[in-house]
Design a protein around this motif. Sequence first.
Motif, PDB file in Angstrom:
ATOM      1  N   PRO A   1       0.821  -1.211   0.000  1.00 56.64           N
ATOM      2  CA  PRO A   1       0.000   0.000   0.000  1.00 56.64           C
ATOM      3  C   PRO A   1       0.850   1.254   0.000  1.00 56.64           C
ATOM      4  O   PRO A   1       1.999   1.266   0.444  1.00 56.64           O
ATOM      5  N   VAL A   2       0.261   2.306  -0.534  1.00 66.20           N
ATOM      6  CA  VAL A   2       0.831   3.646  -0.429  1.00 66.20           C
ATOM      7  C   VAL A   2       0.154   4.310   0.767  1.00 66.20           C
ATOM      8  O   VAL A   2      -1.007   4.032   1.062  1.00 66.20           O
ATOM      9  N   PHE A   3       0.861   5.189   1.460  1.00 63.21           N
ATOM     10  CA  PHE A   3       0.275   5.859   2.619  1.00 63.21           C
ATOM     11  C   PHE A   3       0.067   7.341   2.342  1.00 63.21           C
ATOM     12  O   PHE A   3       0.985   8.044   1.899  1.00 63.21           O
ATOM     13  N   ALA A   4      -1.166   7.777   2.572  1.00 60.42           N
ATOM     14  CA  ALA A   4      -1.522   9.190   2.498  1.00 60.42           C
ATOM     15  C   ALA A   4      -1.654   9.730   3.916  1.00 60.42           C
ATOM     16  O   ALA A   4      -1.749   8.965   4.883  1.00 60.42           O
ATOM     17  N   ARG A   5      -1.672  11.056   4.024  1.00 64.23           N
ATOM     18  CA  ARG A   5      -1.867  11.702   5.322  1.00 64.23           C
ATOM     19  C   ARG A   5      -3.160  12.497   5.297  1.00 64.23           C
ATOM     20  O   ARG A   5      -3.352  13.366   4.447  1.00 64.23           O
ATOM     21  N   ALA A   6      -4.057  12.171   6.225  1.00 67.74           N
ATOM     22  CA  ALA A   6      -5.303  12.917   6.365  1.00 67.74           C
ATOM     23  C   ALA A   6      -5.001  14.326   6.870  1.00 67.74           C
ATOM     24  O   ALA A   6      -3.888  14.603   7.354  1.00 67.74           O
ATOM     25  N   PRO A   7      -5.964  15.236   6.775  1.00 68.73           N
ATOM     26  CA  PRO A   7      -5.724  16.608   7.261  1.00 68.73           C
ATOM     27  C   PRO A   7      -5.267  16.680   8.711  1.00 68.73           C
ATOM     28  O   PRO A   7      -4.547  17.613   9.093  1.00 68.73           O
TER      29      PRO A   7
ATOM     30  N   ALA B   1     -14.794  11.358   4.020  1.00 73.87           N
ATOM     31  CA  ALA B   1     -14.746  11.904   2.655  1.00 73.87           C
ATOM     32  C   ALA B   1     -13.494  12.750   2.466  1.00 73.87           C
ATOM     33  O   ALA B   1     -12.813  12.669   1.425  1.00 73.87           O
ATOM     34  N   ASP B   2     -13.174  13.580   3.454  1.00 72.67           N
ATOM     35  CA  ASP B   2     -11.962  14.393   3.372  1.00 72.67           C
ATOM     36  C   ASP B   2     -10.712  13.506   3.368  1.00 72.67           C
ATOM     37  O   ASP B   2      -9.724  13.818   2.693  1.00 72.67           O
ATOM     38  N   ASP B   3     -10.760  12.396   4.120  1.00 72.08           N
ATOM     39  CA  ASP B   3      -9.658  11.426   4.067  1.00 72.08           C
ATOM     40  C   ASP B   3      -9.461  10.906   2.643  1.00 72.08           C
ATOM     41  O   ASP B   3      -8.328  10.732   2.179  1.00 72.08           O
ATOM     42  N   THR B   4     -10.569  10.642   1.955  1.00 72.98           N
ATOM     43  CA  THR B   4     -10.494  10.116   0.590  1.00 72.98           C
ATOM     44  C   THR B   4      -9.842  11.127  -0.344  1.00 72.98           C
ATOM     45  O   THR B   4      -9.067  10.768  -1.234  1.00 72.98           O
ATOM     46  N   VAL B   5     -10.128  12.406  -0.144  1.00 75.47           N
ATOM     47  CA  VAL B   5      -9.475  13.451  -0.944  1.00 75.47           C
ATOM     48  C   VAL B   5      -7.970  13.451  -0.690  1.00 75.47           C
ATOM     49  O   VAL B   5      -7.169  13.628  -1.625  1.00 75.47           O
ATOM     50  N   ALA B   6      -7.564  13.220   0.545  1.00 79.73           N
ATOM     51  CA  ALA B   6      -6.132  13.141   0.850  1.00 79.73           C
ATOM     52  C   ALA B   6      -5.477  11.991   0.093  1.00 79.73           C
ATOM     53  O   ALA B   6      -4.338  12.112  -0.382  1.00 79.73           O
ATOM     54  N   VAL B   7      -6.197  10.876  -0.034  1.00 80.39           N
ATOM     55  CA  VAL B   7      -5.694   9.744  -0.814  1.00 80.39           C
ATOM     56  C   VAL B   7      -5.548  10.133  -2.286  1.00 80.39           C
ATOM     57  O   VAL B   7      -4.526   9.857  -2.926  1.00 80.39           O
TER      58      VAL B   7
ATOM     59  N   GLY C   1      -1.952  11.632  -6.840  1.00 79.67           N
ATOM     60  CA  GLY C   1      -1.888  12.540  -7.971  1.00 79.67           C
ATOM     61  C   GLY C   1      -3.108  12.484  -8.870  1.00 79.67           C
ATOM     62  O   GLY C   1      -3.015  12.753 -10.073  1.00 79.67           O
ATOM     63  N   ILE C   2      -4.257  12.169  -8.286  1.00 75.77           N
ATOM     64  CA  ILE C   2      -5.508  12.045  -9.045  1.00 75.77           C
ATOM     65  C   ILE C   2      -6.346  13.292  -8.818  1.00 75.77           C
ATOM     66  O   ILE C   2      -6.762  13.582  -7.695  1.00 75.77           O
ATOM     67  N   GLU C   3      -6.598  14.029  -9.876  1.00 73.98           N
ATOM     68  CA  GLU C   3      -7.374  15.255  -9.771  1.00 73.98           C
ATOM     69  C   GLU C   3      -8.867  14.975  -9.735  1.00 73.98           C
ATOM     70  O   GLU C   3      -9.618  15.619  -9.008  1.00 73.98           O
ATOM     71  N   ARG C   4      -9.314  13.982 -10.525  1.00 72.54           N
ATOM     72  CA  ARG C   4     -10.744  13.719 -10.666  1.00 72.54           C
ATOM     73  C   ARG C   4     -10.944  12.225 -10.877  1.00 72.54           C
ATOM     74  O   ARG C   4     -10.175  11.596 -11.607  1.00 72.54           O
TER      75      ARG C   4
END
Length: 268
Positions: free
Chosen positions: A9-15, A81-87, A92-95
């Motif tokens: 997995p890749v790791f993103a950071r939530a707000p 939902a905001d977590d998903t935007v962080a992902v 690098g996915i705009e839409r």
Amino acid sequence: MTGHDVPAPVFARAPDGVALACQHRGQGPPLVLLAGQANNHHWWDDTREDFHTVRSTVTLDQRGTGDSDKPRGPYSTAQLADDTVAVLDTLGIERADVYGTSMGGRVAQWLAIRHPRRVRRLVLGCTSPGGPHAMERDTAVRRLLAQPDPEAVREALADLMYSPRWRAAHPGPYRTLGDPRMPAHARRAHLVASNEHDAWSELPRITAPTLILHGDQDRLTPPGNLELLATRIPRARTRLFTGARHAYFEECREEAAALVRGFLTEEE
């Protein structure tokens, strides 16, 4: 892809700094797949390949599940939902197209409401608008899920997910019955997030073309919620699957996947 070549997995950071494990597989425009309450990304293991002819797929372990951090609550569907935007930002996915089922469908509602430019097309499955306008599960179902015996609860949940006929032909294991690694505090936080979801007043703000799917024998999230959502989301389309329970996406896999693929690729 076999169990030996599944990428890490890749790791993103939530707000708020929470680490979120995410998985991006396949080629093509992205489709985000959002799992149900107290489940990790393995919810989609049996069906995500159905979309790889037309889309790559993005999943994540929502906070509290899988390889993601498991902070104390409270959690909310808007926060998820905001977590998903962080992902999406990390990948690098705009839409992207978004397909959310059960609590994942509640999260998907907020994603389309709060971040409309990030959602190209929206699919909502076996979900509800939440709040006082939603059609709630009956008392008997609540009693089944409140039993003190974990194995009894698991059996009750399997029966709510799948019809007896389907289970007889597909004896499992089932990937939709909860993440066994979740700590108790995270399970409670997911339950509260799902129970407190209420997007009713904001649903008319959804601008993404929307498809709403449901099984007509769903007692976990009654099918009347399909029409409730359809009355609030502009120009939404609907499909009810005859004889299917909550996990219609597995029980009616071929029909449901073909319908979603067609919806995502029309006018392309």
